[in-house]
Design an enzyme around this catalytic site. Structure first.
Site, short mmCIF file in Angstrom:
data_model
loop_
_atom_site.label_atom_id
_atom_site.label_comp_id
_atom_site.label_asym_id
_atom_site.label_seq_id
_atom_site.Cartn_x
_atom_site.Cartn_y
_atom_site.Cartn_z
N CYS A 91 1.20 -1.42 0.19
CA CYS A 91 0.03 -0.20 -0.15
C CYS A 91 0.62 1.44 -0.01
CB CYS A 91 -1.27 0.18 0.92
SG CYS A 91 -2.83 1.09 0.93
N HIS A 192 -3.97 -5.04 2.62
CA HIS A 192 -3.29 -5.95 3.92
C HIS A 192 -3.86 -6.48 4.37
CE1 HIS A 192 -2.26 -1.76 4.08
NE2 HIS A 192 -3.32 -0.73 4.43
N1 GLN Z 1 -2.51 6.90 1.70
C1 GLN Z 1 -1.97 6.27 0.62
C2 GLN Z 1 -3.48 6.21 -0.28
O1 GLN Z 1 -4.84 6.18 0.36
C3 GLN Z 1 -1.51 4.82 1.45
C4 GLN Z 1 -2.84 3.82 2.85
C5 GLN Z 1 -2.33 3.18 3.17
O2 GLN Z 1 -1.07 2.56 3.35
N2 GLN Z 1 -3.03 1.69 3.60
O3 GLN Z 1 -3.75 6.22 -1.14
#
Ligand code: GLN
Length: 249
Positions: A91, A192
């Site tokens: 992510c 995740h």
């Molecule tokens: N900030 C990033 C997004 O919203 C990653 C979010 C995350 O790691 N879950 O795209």
């Protein structure tokens, strides 16, 4: 030699529980009698150049910006890859490995590490929900992967990066019907869960890629049975839950 599983910047990229990826890699080495340790590296500390696998997790926007700046200053991820390490990034970690990304409402563009030929921009809506992807293993076998996504950025792949897994349920990259990207020994993905405890075949694949040899089946029938039970449960959930990301697409 003790294999190092390097957890990068848990204080910045640790809010989604992706540390579980490190624990499952460690345990799957140790259960096979391979000496292994977790190495936590925080901003300001140099990354070790001899990691077996480096792990980046998800994080909030400001933490993502802080992490990429620290990693650019450190330079250790590239050194670790040059020395034969593998990088697995989830992510925010995936996004910051790319050439550039935007975060937040202002769409300010930040340079990434350039380890993956991908670019991330704000998508039409946030992707939140269960994910099911179909990963084609390098040996040609197919593996279903489950996870949970929560991201606002959508990612486009350039010609040097190959998509990681085909999206069956959920959004993933949001641009191409795939989730994640692979380039050399760098793998980025959105889910995740954490993804590796949920999908131990992927954990073993990363270990084999990093070690450069095959590992036998895990000699722990109790653990394997529990993994099978958990996987069946997660597959059932992803197939039956009304998926918010699907709904808003
Ligand atoms: N900030 C990033 C997004 O919203 C990653 C979010 C995350 O790691 N879950 O795209």
């Amino acid at each position: 030699m003790t294999h190092k599983i390097v957890v990068v910047y848990q204080s910045l990229l640790g809010i989604y529980g992706d540390r579980g990826n490190a624990k499952v890699l460690l345990k799957r080495l140790q259960w096979r009698g391979e000496p292994a340790e977790l190495v936590d590296v925080e901003p300001g500390q140099p990354l070790p150049p001899d990691g077996l696998i480096y792990l980046l997790g998800g994080g909030e926007d400001q933490a993502q910006i802080a992490a990429v700046k620290q990693l650019q200053a450190d330079g250790g991820l590239q050194a670790g890859l040059d020395a034969g390490g593998v990088l697995f990034a989830v992510c925010a970690g995936y996004q910051l490995c790319g050439r550039s990304f935007t975060v937040g409402e202002n769409d300010e563009v930040f340079a990434g590490l350039g380890l993956l030929d991908v670019e991330t921009r704000r998508g039409p809506q946030r992707a939140v929900g269960e994910v099911l992807t179909r990963w084609t293993r390098p040996d040609g076998g197919l593996e279903l992967l489950t996870g949970f996504e929560n991201h606002g950025g959508f990612t486009s792949l350039g010609s040097d990066a190959k998509p990681f897994a085909k999206v069956e349920i959920g959004v993933g990259n949001g641009t191409d019907g795939y989730d994640g990207a692979v380039q050399g020994r760098v793998i980025g993905t959105y889910p995740h869960g954490p993804i590796l405890p949920r999908n131990p075949a992927l954990a073993d694949y990363l270990l084999e890629l990093a070690l450069g040899r095959t590992l036998g089946p895990l000699p722990r029938p109790d653990v394997n049975a529990e993994h099978d039970r958990l996987r069946a449960q997660r597959l059932e959930v992803v197939r039956t839950t009304k998926n918010r990301a699907e709904q808003t697409r």
